[in-house]
Design an enzyme around this catalytic site. Structure first.
Site, PDB file in Angstrom:
ATOM      1  N   SER A   1      11.281  -9.170 -24.517  1.00 17.88           N
ATOM      2  CA  SER A   1      10.562  -8.008 -25.339  1.00 17.88           C
ATOM      3  C   SER A   1      10.390  -6.752 -24.496  1.00 17.88           C
ATOM      4  CB  SER A   1       9.204  -8.552 -25.592  1.00 17.88           C
ATOM      5  OG  SER A   1       8.163  -8.702 -24.607  1.00 17.88           O
TER       6      SER A   1
ATOM      7  N   LEU B   1      10.618  -3.489 -22.112  1.00 14.29           N
ATOM      8  CA  LEU B   1      11.626  -2.520 -21.614  1.00 14.29           C
ATOM      9  C   LEU B   1      12.837  -3.770 -21.534  1.00 14.29           C
ATOM     10  CD1 LEU B   1       9.486  -1.154 -18.705  1.00 14.29           C
ATOM     11  CD2 LEU B   1      10.218  -0.101 -20.943  1.00 14.29           C
TER      12      LEU B   1
ATOM     13  N   ASP C   1      10.763 -18.608 -14.590  1.00 11.74           N
ATOM     14  CA  ASP C   1       9.544 -17.911 -13.967  1.00 11.74           C
ATOM     15  C   ASP C   1      10.240 -17.409 -12.667  1.00 11.74           C
ATOM     16  OD1 ASP C   1       7.099 -17.035 -12.567  1.00 11.74           O
ATOM     17  OD2 ASP C   1       6.183 -18.646 -13.101  1.00 11.74           O
ATOM     18  N   VAL C   2       9.933 -16.085 -12.701  1.00 15.67           N
ATOM     19  CA  VAL C   2      10.695 -15.051 -11.383  1.00 15.67           C
ATOM     20  C   VAL C   2       9.814 -15.645  -9.936  1.00 15.67           C
ATOM     21  CG1 VAL C   2      11.383 -13.315 -13.000  1.00 15.67           C
ATOM     22  CG2 VAL C   2       9.178 -13.125 -11.779  1.00 15.67           C
TER      23      VAL C   2
ATOM     24  N   TYR D   1      -1.830  -3.533  -8.876  1.00  9.17           N
ATOM     25  CA  TYR D   1      -0.441  -2.856  -9.618  1.00  9.17           C
ATOM     26  C   TYR D   1       0.237  -1.944  -8.724  1.00  9.17           C
ATOM     27  CZ  TYR D   1       2.455  -1.493 -13.587  1.00  9.17           C
ATOM     28  OH  TYR D   1       3.424  -1.018 -14.157  1.00  9.17           O
TER      29      TYR D   1
ATOM     30  N   LYS E   1       3.941  -2.220  -7.104  1.00 16.94           N
ATOM     31  CA  LYS E   1       4.878  -0.981  -7.712  1.00 16.94           C
ATOM     32  C   LYS E   1       5.458  -0.039  -6.533  1.00 16.94           C
ATOM     33  CE  LYS E   1       5.486  -2.721 -12.012  1.00 16.94           C
ATOM     34  NZ  LYS E   1       6.688  -3.346 -12.249  1.00 16.94           N
TER      35      LYS E   1
END
Length: 252
Positions: free
Chosen positions: A15, A17, A56-57, A158, A162
């Site tokens: 779903s 991006l 799962d990454v 976050y 990032k």
């Protein structure tokens, strides 16, 4: 780099991006392997050319198995787009107390370590392929956020994750240059993904009004369009591209 008759891995590919990117690649003739959690895959649409793989990454063995599947699909693995991520909000100090360290670790583990794990495992598989006529073997596109540069109140975890994704772009590109693998990062602004599906229309309009131009939320298909442009443009390497309508986030 051409996208027809190659394999691609897209994380978070059920779903948002990742979903839009997986569909755009498949439409262009790519054999896409969309990695996501089982619950997300259950809700994903059936798309010709897209194979969903539960992974799962943060689990290296699951990532290795998924990459092996893509690499063994009969066409060379050339493209990786890392979109998997989470974005919980918490202040360093709040009425509830200090920031939960377990939550901080989880965000770093998913957004940064997960991205790096997929990049590393996939790069090894891509490096084993035969180069094309230009000496290229592949391209990895990671996803940061404008929060990497303009982190707001409550985004400390976050933003940390990032900003690190943005920071690894250039050294990763330099590390993998000898293997003919490019590394790029997209830093989206406010995108109309399932993460925003629960907010009110009034709040969405407020978010859109803060964007200089165009005054709207970005669409996931625009992220996919940029990803495909990066894949096609062989001289783009080692750079972070903001996709944000010139938005610079306020403190809150």
């Amino acid at each position: 780099m051409r996208i027809r008759d190659i394999a691609a891995i897209v994380t978070g590919g059920a779903s948002g991006l990742g979903g839009a990117t997986a569909q755009a690649l498949a439409k262009g003739g790519t054999s896409v392997f969309a990695l996501d959690l089982p619950a997300a895959i259950e809700q994903a649409p059936a798309v010709d050319g897209v194979t969903y793989l539960a992974a799962d990454v943060t689990d290296t063995e699951q990532v290795e198995a998924a990459v092996a599947t893509a690499a063994g699909s009969g066409v060379p693995l050339r493209v990786v787009v890392n979109c998997a991520g989470i974005g919980p909000s918490a202040r360093i100090l709040s009425r509830k107390g200090r920031h939960d360290l377990g939550l901080y670790r989880k965000v770093i583990e998913v957004n940064l370590v997960g991205t790096f794990t997929v990049l590393t495992v996939a790069a090894e598989a891509i490096a084993a392929t035969e180069p094309d006529e230009h000496g290229q073997r592949g391209v990895v596109i990671n996803t940061a956020s404008i929060a990497a540069f303009d982190g707001q109140i409550g985004q400390v975890a976050y933003t940390s994750s990032k900003a690190a994704v943005a920071g690894l772009t250039l050294p990763a590109a330099r590390d993998l240059a000898s293997h003919g693998i490019r590394v790029m990062t997209i830093a989206p602004g406010i995108v109309d993904t399932p993460m925003l599906a629960t907010v009110s229309e009034e709040f969405r309009e407020t978010l859109a009004a803060g964007v200089p131009f165009p005054k709207r939320l970005a669409d996931p298909t625009e992220y996919a369009k940029l990803a495909l442009s990066i894949i096609d443009h062989d001289y783009l390497n080692g750079e972070v591209i903001r996709m944000d309508g010139a938005l610079r986030m306020a403190p809150r």
